[in-house]
Scaffold this motif. Structure first.
Motif, PDB file in Angstrom:
ATOM      1  N   VAL A 161      33.769  34.646  42.415  1.00 15.25           N
ATOM      2  CA  VAL A 161      33.326  34.917  41.055  1.00 15.25           C
ATOM      3  C   VAL A 161      34.446  34.519  40.110  1.00 15.25           C
ATOM      4  O   VAL A 161      35.623  34.774  40.399  1.00 15.25           O
ATOM      5  CB  VAL A 161      32.994  36.419  40.877  1.00 15.25           C
ATOM      6  N   LYS A 162      34.132  33.911  39.006  1.00 17.44           N
ATOM      7  CA  LYS A 162      35.161  33.519  38.037  1.00 17.44           C
ATOM      8  C   LYS A 162      35.704  34.767  37.346  1.00 17.44           C
ATOM      9  O   LYS A 162      34.943  35.593  36.856  1.00 17.44           O
ATOM     10  CB  LYS A 162      34.588  32.543  37.012  1.00 17.44           C
ATOM     11  N   VAL A 163      37.025  34.885  37.326  1.00 23.25           N
ATOM     12  CA  VAL A 163      37.674  36.058  36.738  1.00 23.25           C
ATOM     13  C   VAL A 163      38.580  35.620  35.591  1.00 23.25           C
ATOM     14  O   VAL A 163      39.394  34.712  35.740  1.00 23.25           O
ATOM     15  CB  VAL A 163      38.507  36.814  37.781  1.00 23.25           C
ATOM     16  N   LEU A 164      38.420  36.287  34.451  1.00 23.58           N
ATOM     17  CA  LEU A 164      39.263  36.058  33.287  1.00 23.58           C
ATOM     18  C   LEU A 164      40.072  37.320  33.049  1.00 23.58           C
ATOM     19  O   LEU A 164      39.525  38.371  32.724  1.00 23.58           O
ATOM     20  CB  LEU A 164      38.396  35.733  32.064  1.00 23.58           C
ATOM     21  N   MET A 165      41.392  37.233  33.260  1.00 24.62           N
ATOM     22  CA  MET A 165      42.255  38.393  33.120  1.00 24.62           C
ATOM     23  C   MET A 165      42.574  38.635  31.647  1.00 24.62           C
ATOM     24  O   MET A 165      42.896  37.704  30.909  1.00 24.62           O
ATOM     25  CB  MET A 165      43.570  38.190  33.880  1.00 24.62           C
ATOM     26  N   LEU A 166      42.500  39.893  31.234  1.00 25.39           N
ATOM     27  CA  LEU A 166      42.869  40.298  29.879  1.00 25.39           C
ATOM     28  C   LEU A 166      43.810  41.490  29.983  1.00 25.39           C
ATOM     29  O   LEU A 166      43.483  42.485  30.637  1.00 25.39           O
ATOM     30  CB  LEU A 166      41.628  40.691  29.074  1.00 25.39           C
ATOM     31  N   THR A 167      44.963  41.401  29.339  1.00 29.30           N
ATOM     32  CA  THR A 167      45.935  42.476  29.457  1.00 29.30           C
ATOM     33  C   THR A 167      46.811  42.562  28.223  1.00 29.30           C
ATOM     34  O   THR A 167      46.920  41.599  27.453  1.00 29.30           O
ATOM     35  CB  THR A 167      46.820  42.264  30.703  1.00 29.30           C
ATOM     36  N   THR A 168      47.423  43.704  28.034  1.00 34.85           N
ATOM     37  CA  THR A 168      48.394  43.872  26.958  1.00 34.85           C
ATOM     38  C   THR A 168      49.798  43.588  27.464  1.00 34.85           C
ATOM     39  O   THR A 168      50.750  43.571  26.686  1.00 34.85           O
ATOM     40  CB  THR A 168      48.372  45.317  26.416  1.00 34.85           C
ATOM     41  N   PHE A 169      49.940  43.320  28.762  1.00 33.47           N
ATOM     42  CA  PHE A 169      51.260  43.161  29.371  1.00 33.47           C
ATOM     43  C   PHE A 169      51.549  41.687  29.646  1.00 33.47           C
ATOM     44  O   PHE A 169      51.032  41.096  30.594  1.00 33.47           O
ATOM     45  CB  PHE A 169      51.353  43.956  30.673  1.00 33.47           C
ATOM     46  N   ASP A 170      52.378  41.072  28.795  1.00 34.18           N
ATOM     47  CA  ASP A 170      52.733  39.662  28.934  1.00 34.18           C
ATOM     48  C   ASP A 170      53.953  39.550  29.840  1.00 34.18           C
ATOM     49  O   ASP A 170      55.066  39.300  29.395  1.00 34.18           O
ATOM     50  CB  ASP A 170      53.032  39.079  27.541  1.00 34.18           C
ATOM     51  N   LEU A 171      53.747  39.802  31.144  1.00 32.32           N
ATOM     52  CA  LEU A 171      54.850  39.816  32.089  1.00 32.32           C
ATOM     53  C   LEU A 171      54.710  38.669  33.087  1.00 32.32           C
ATOM     54  O   LEU A 171      53.624  38.382  33.574  1.00 32.32           O
ATOM     55  CB  LEU A 171      54.888  41.147  32.851  1.00 32.32           C
ATOM     56  N   ASP A 172      55.830  38.037  33.411  1.00 33.16           N
ATOM     57  CA  ASP A 172      55.811  36.867  34.279  1.00 33.16           C
ATOM     58  C   ASP A 172      55.125  37.119  35.614  1.00 33.16           C
ATOM     59  O   ASP A 172      54.282  36.343  36.060  1.00 33.16           O
ATOM     60  CB  ASP A 172      57.252  36.396  34.553  1.00 33.16           C
ATOM     61  N   ASP A 173      55.495  38.233  36.280  1.00 31.28           N
ATOM     62  CA  ASP A 173      54.952  38.495  37.606  1.00 31.28           C
ATOM     63  C   ASP A 173      53.448  38.700  37.554  1.00 31.28           C
ATOM     64  O   ASP A 173      52.714  38.277  38.445  1.00 31.28           O
ATOM     65  CB  ASP A 173      55.621  39.719  38.225  1.00 31.28           C
ATOM     66  N   TYR A 174      52.960  39.351  36.510  1.00 30.86           N
ATOM     67  CA  TYR A 174      51.524  39.543  36.367  1.00 30.86           C
ATOM     68  C   TYR A 174      50.811  38.202  36.248  1.00 30.86           C
ATOM     69  O   TYR A 174      49.772  37.970  36.861  1.00 30.86           O
ATOM     70  CB  TYR A 174      51.218  40.387  35.134  1.00 30.86           C
ATOM     71  N   VAL A 175      51.361  37.319  35.414  1.00 29.70           N
ATOM     72  CA  VAL A 175      50.734  36.011  35.207  1.00 29.70           C
ATOM     73  C   VAL A 175      50.657  35.249  36.517  1.00 29.70           C
ATOM     74  O   VAL A 175      49.599  34.768  36.925  1.00 29.70           O
ATOM     75  CB  VAL A 175      51.519  35.184  34.164  1.00 29.70           C
ATOM     76  N   TYR A 176      51.784  35.129  37.184  1.00 34.96           N
ATOM     77  CA  TYR A 176      51.834  34.350  38.423  1.00 34.96           C
ATOM     78  C   TYR A 176      50.903  34.929  39.476  1.00 34.96           C
ATOM     79  O   TYR A 176      50.118  34.211  40.097  1.00 34.96           O
ATOM     80  CB  TYR A 176      53.266  34.283  38.944  1.00 34.96           C
ATOM     81  N   GLU A 177      50.992  36.241  39.698  1.00 34.66           N
ATOM     82  CA  GLU A 177      50.191  36.862  40.743  1.00 34.66           C
ATOM     83  C   GLU A 177      48.702  36.812  40.422  1.00 34.66           C
ATOM     84  O   GLU A 177      47.867  36.675  41.320  1.00 34.66           O
ATOM     85  CB  GLU A 177      50.639  38.306  40.960  1.00 34.66           C
ATOM     86  N   ALA A 178      48.347  36.915  39.153  1.00 32.94           N
ATOM     87  CA  ALA A 178      46.937  36.827  38.771  1.00 32.94           C
ATOM     88  C   ALA A 178      46.369  35.457  39.105  1.00 32.94           C
ATOM     89  O   ALA A 178      45.261  35.329  39.629  1.00 32.94           O
ATOM     90  CB  ALA A 178      46.762  37.129  37.284  1.00 32.94           C
ATOM     91  N   LEU A 179      47.126  34.418  38.814  1.00 29.45           N
ATOM     92  CA  LEU A 179      46.654  33.061  39.088  1.00 29.45           C
ATOM     93  C   LEU A 179      46.619  32.795  40.592  1.00 29.45           C
ATOM     94  O   LEU A 179      45.696  32.145  41.092  1.00 29.45           O
ATOM     95  CB  LEU A 179      47.542  32.042  38.373  1.00 29.45           C
ATOM     96  N   ARG A 180      47.605  33.306  41.303  1.00 26.55           N
ATOM     97  CA  ARG A 180      47.597  33.149  42.745  1.00 26.55           C
ATOM     98  C   ARG A 180      46.448  33.925  43.378  1.00 26.55           C
ATOM     99  O   ARG A 180      45.929  33.540  44.422  1.00 26.55           O
ATOM    100  CB  ARG A 180      48.927  33.654  43.335  1.00 26.55           C
TER     101      ARG A 180
END
Length: 222
Positions: free
Chosen positions: A79-98
């Motif tokens: 399923v296509k997932v679009l992440m929305l968050t208030t936390f602009d953190l590097d690890d979150y970005v990388y892990e979300a895409l992975r």
């Protein structure tokens, strides 16, 4: 046909707000919601939406794990997932895409940008906020990842396709790549499609990650 969306967030007011924004457009329908990651997985499996708007920090199961179960490697019908968050953190970005996310945006975006993001992801494209693209590249510069154990066959790419992949990894849009290479934007789209197909990648986000992981682009170089 309408783009069917499930909204997953542990704050009821946030879910209600997103649903109101999305349902105000005739081509989008918020068909369900979830208050935590486990519920998001259950609702998505039951309703099979086109897009899941997924918060990261939620009780019981966070958005990252929920995304892995819905769109991660080995998922038969992702399923296509679009992440929305208030936390602009590097690890979150990388892990979300992975984990398989098709996009990553911050909650301070305008309502029109949210609607456009849902449409873009539903159409099969990837979307990352420009500020987050810079942060993603900065993450590689600060803490480079080791090369993949089995690099994809980059030799299958033409010289022009490799150029396009490098510019994608630099965070350039199709219009910017077209201007850099002095070619038409439609031609760029064709090259991007060829790159994804040859390297067996789902979207340009994962092409960017791969370009850094295999050393095609090195952090900090112009």
């Amino acid at each position: 046909m309408s783009v069917r969306v499930v909204v997953a967030d542990d704050h009821e007011l946030v879910r209600t707000g997103f649903r109101m924004i999305l349902n105000a457009h005739p081509d989008i329908e918020a068909v369900g919601e979830a208050a935590d990651g486990a519920e998001a997985v259950s609702v998505a499996h039951r309703l099979r939406p086109d897009v899941v708007l997924m918060d990261i920090r939620m009780p019981r199961m966070d958005g990252l794990e929920a995304t892995r179960r819905l769109a991660g490697p080995g998922v038969a019908c992702p399923v296509k997932v679009l992440m929305l968050t208030t936390f602009d953190l590097d690890d979150y970005v990388y892990e979300a895409l992975r984990a398989g996310a098709s996009g990553f945006l911050l909650k301070d975006l305008r309502r029109d940008d949210l609607v456009n993001a849902v449409r873009v992801v539903a159409a099969g494209e990837a979307l990352i906020a420009p500020s987050i693209t810079r942060r993603l590249i900065s993450e590689f510069a600060r803490r480079p990842r080791p090369p993949a154990k089995t690099p994809p066959p980059l030799d299958s790419l033409t010289a022009r396709e490799r150029e396009v992949l490098v510019l994608m990894a630099r965070g350039q849009s199709n219009a910017e790549i077209a201007a850099t290479l002095v070619i038409g934007e439609q031609t760029v789209k064709t090259h991007v499609s060829n790159v994804l197909a040859k390297l067996l990648l789902r979207d340009r986000v994962h092409a960017v990650i791969l370009a850094y992981e295999v050393g095609l682009v090195r952090p900090g170089t112009p």
